[in-house]
Write a protein that holds these residues in place. Structure first.
Motif, PDB file in Angstrom:
ATOM      1  N   PRO A   1     -18.135 -38.308 -31.354  1.00  0.00           N
ATOM      2  CA  PRO A   1     -17.534 -38.973 -30.182  1.00  0.00           C
ATOM      3  C   PRO A   1     -16.371 -38.218 -29.559  1.00  0.00           C
ATOM      4  O   PRO A   1     -16.105 -38.373 -28.366  1.00  0.00           O
ATOM      5  N   ILE A   2     -15.682 -37.410 -30.328  1.00  0.00           N
ATOM      6  CA  ILE A   2     -14.538 -36.672 -29.795  1.00  0.00           C
ATOM      7  C   ILE A   2     -14.946 -35.774 -28.626  1.00  0.00           C
ATOM      8  O   ILE A   2     -14.128 -35.460 -27.759  1.00  0.00           O
ATOM      9  N   TYR A   3     -16.226 -35.386 -28.572  1.00  0.00           N
ATOM     10  CA  TYR A   3     -16.665 -34.470 -27.518  1.00  0.00           C
ATOM     11  C   TYR A   3     -17.150 -35.181 -26.257  1.00  0.00           C
ATOM     12  O   TYR A   3     -17.476 -34.521 -25.266  1.00  0.00           O
ATOM     13  N   THR A   4     -17.203 -36.507 -26.272  1.00  0.00           N
ATOM     14  CA  THR A   4     -17.453 -37.244 -25.033  1.00  0.00           C
ATOM     15  C   THR A   4     -16.160 -37.791 -24.441  1.00  0.00           C
ATOM     16  O   THR A   4     -16.103 -38.116 -23.254  1.00  0.00           O
ATOM     17  N   SER A   5     -15.140 -37.873 -25.268  1.00  0.00           N
ATOM     18  CA  SER A   5     -13.865 -38.436 -24.816  1.00  0.00           C
ATOM     19  C   SER A   5     -13.262 -37.602 -23.687  1.00  0.00           C
ATOM     20  O   SER A   5     -13.095 -36.383 -23.815  1.00  0.00           O
ATOM     21  N   GLY A   6     -12.961 -38.249 -22.576  1.00  0.00           N
ATOM     22  CA  GLY A   6     -12.346 -37.548 -21.454  1.00  0.00           C
ATOM     23  C   GLY A   6     -13.289 -36.690 -20.646  1.00  0.00           C
ATOM     24  O   GLY A   6     -12.837 -35.848 -19.858  1.00  0.00           O
ATOM     25  N   SER A   7     -14.597 -36.890 -20.803  1.00  0.00           N
ATOM     26  CA  SER A   7     -15.540 -36.097 -20.010  1.00  0.00           C
ATOM     27  C   SER A   7     -15.439 -36.472 -18.540  1.00  0.00           C
ATOM     28  O   SER A   7     -15.193 -37.634 -18.188  1.00  0.00           O
TER      29      SER A   7
ATOM     30  N   MET B   1     -20.584 -34.585 -21.957  1.00  0.00           N
ATOM     31  CA  MET B   1     -19.600 -33.973 -22.837  1.00  0.00           C
ATOM     32  C   MET B   1     -18.389 -33.462 -22.060  1.00  0.00           C
ATOM     33  O   MET B   1     -18.437 -33.259 -20.855  1.00  0.00           O
ATOM     34  N   ASN B   2     -17.309 -33.235 -22.809  1.00  0.00           N
ATOM     35  CA  ASN B   2     -16.072 -32.762 -22.190  1.00  0.00           C
ATOM     36  C   ASN B   2     -15.964 -31.240 -22.255  1.00  0.00           C
ATOM     37  O   ASN B   2     -16.859 -30.553 -22.767  1.00  0.00           O
ATOM     38  N   SER B   3     -14.872 -30.712 -21.743  1.00  0.00           N
ATOM     39  CA  SER B   3     -14.715 -29.256 -21.675  1.00  0.00           C
ATOM     40  C   SER B   3     -14.533 -28.626 -23.056  1.00  0.00           C
ATOM     41  O   SER B   3     -14.864 -27.445 -23.239  1.00  0.00           O
ATOM     42  N   ASP B   4     -14.039 -29.372 -24.039  1.00  0.00           N
ATOM     43  CA  ASP B   4     -13.944 -28.832 -25.401  1.00  0.00           C
ATOM     44  C   ASP B   4     -15.340 -28.515 -25.940  1.00  0.00           C
ATOM     45  O   ASP B   4     -15.552 -27.483 -26.592  1.00  0.00           O
ATOM     46  N   PHE B   5     -16.273 -29.409 -25.676  1.00  0.00           N
ATOM     47  CA  PHE B   5     -17.672 -29.152 -26.044  1.00  0.00           C
ATOM     48  C   PHE B   5     -18.188 -27.939 -25.280  1.00  0.00           C
ATOM     49  O   PHE B   5     -18.851 -27.061 -25.853  1.00  0.00           O
ATOM     50  N   GLY B   6     -17.880 -27.876 -23.985  1.00  0.00           N
ATOM     51  CA  GLY B   6     -18.331 -26.761 -23.162  1.00  0.00           C
ATOM     52  C   GLY B   6     -17.854 -25.425 -23.681  1.00  0.00           C
ATOM     53  O   GLY B   6     -18.596 -24.436 -23.674  1.00  0.00           O
ATOM     54  N   VAL B   7     -16.607 -25.375 -24.145  1.00  0.00           N
ATOM     55  CA  VAL B   7     -16.067 -24.128 -24.708  1.00  0.00           C
ATOM     56  C   VAL B   7     -16.893 -23.685 -25.908  1.00  0.00           C
ATOM     57  O   VAL B   7     -17.297 -22.510 -26.010  1.00  0.00           O
ATOM     58  N   LEU B   8     -17.163 -24.605 -26.823  1.00  0.00           N
ATOM     59  CA  LEU B   8     -17.906 -24.266 -28.038  1.00  0.00           C
ATOM     60  C   LEU B   8     -19.317 -23.792 -27.718  1.00  0.00           C
ATOM     61  O   LEU B   8     -19.801 -22.813 -28.288  1.00  0.00           O
ATOM     62  N   TRP B   9     -19.983 -24.502 -26.789  1.00  0.00           N
ATOM     63  CA  TRP B   9     -21.361 -24.124 -26.444  1.00  0.00           C
ATOM     64  C   TRP B   9     -21.375 -22.764 -25.751  1.00  0.00           C
ATOM     65  O   TRP B   9     -22.217 -21.906 -26.050  1.00  0.00           O
TER      66      TRP B   9
END
Length: 239
Positions: free
Chosen positions: A188-194, A216-224
């Motif tokens: 869930p941390i990666y949907t928060s603030g999307s 997803m949020n930008s933190d997820f985007g960075v990892l991907w």
């Protein structure tokens, strides 16, 4: 310079925001251009004489907004392509023996009537350059539902790459392990603030509703992006 073309729907927002706001300065030898629109509107694109274009003015305006006025898309300019979201599905391996007919049908079911595959076939009218895919993010769920690992997911991604994507000079990129819980969900941390995709409308970068568990949020985007850029750079250097 490696020129990367990204095509996709609203899920591209996490990549766009990650690239433009966080990591682009880390990759001085890479250029990203994003061509994205919400929903399934990219069905309005078609290939014509070396470029990808559209007759839909609303779609063209959105793609000019995300790409900084680079429509139509000049295929020859780009070294690689990314098709992200756009109905592309993950694939999970199942235990047990299955006939070739069953396996082939499962692949067909996974890839039929999908916007991302439409975009793949459209690009293949013009080029055989490498295409990287990112499936719709795994649905977000709580982190204590089970202790299942990512084995079925990893095996499934490997299987459908071997049986489908690799045959088309393409690759389905799996989500980074750190983002996955229960073997088939996103933490869930990666949907928060999307935030919503910016396409030149009043709703640009609005927060998604709290109950949204697919964007997803930008933190997820960075990892991907970091994981995908590793593949891209290795492929380019190996040529």
């Amino acid at each position: 310079m490696i020129n990367v073309c990204v095509l996709g729907n609203s899920h591209v927002a996490s990549l766009y925001q990650a690239w433009t706001n966080i990591i682009h300065e880390r990759y001085s030898d890479v250029n990203f251009d994003f061509y994205a629109e919400r929903g399934t509107k990219l069905y309005g694109l078609f290939y014509d004489n070396g470029v990808i274009t559209t007759n839909d003015e609303v779609l063209e305006n959105a793609l000019n907004f995300t790409s900084n006025n680079k429509m139509p898309i000049d295929i020859s300019f780009y070294d690689v392509f990314i098709i992200y979201g756009s109905g592309i599905k993950p694939y999970f391996a199942s235990n047990g023996f299955y006939s070739e007919a069953v396996l082939n049908q499962s692949i067909k079911d996974n890839t039929n009537n999908v916007l991302g595959i439409y975009l793949l076939n459209m690009l293949r009218e013009a080029t055989n350059k490498k295409i990287y895919f990112g499936h719709n993010p795994l649905v977000s769920r709580g982190i204590s539902e089970s202790k299942k690992n990512n084995e079925d997911y990893r095996k499934g991604i490997s299987f459908i790459n071997k049986r489908y994507y690799n045959n088309k000079n393409s690759m389905l990129i799996s989500q980074p392990d750190i983002t996955i819980v229960n073997g088939r969900n996103t933490k869930p941390i990666y949907t928060s603030g999307s935030r919503k995709l910016s396409i030149g409308k009043k709703t640009d970068e609005e927060l998604h509703p709290e109950l949204d568990n697919v964007h997803m949020n930008s933190d997820f985007g960075v990892l991907w992006l970091e994981e995908t850029l590793n593949y891209i750079e290795k492929d380019i250097l190996s040529k």
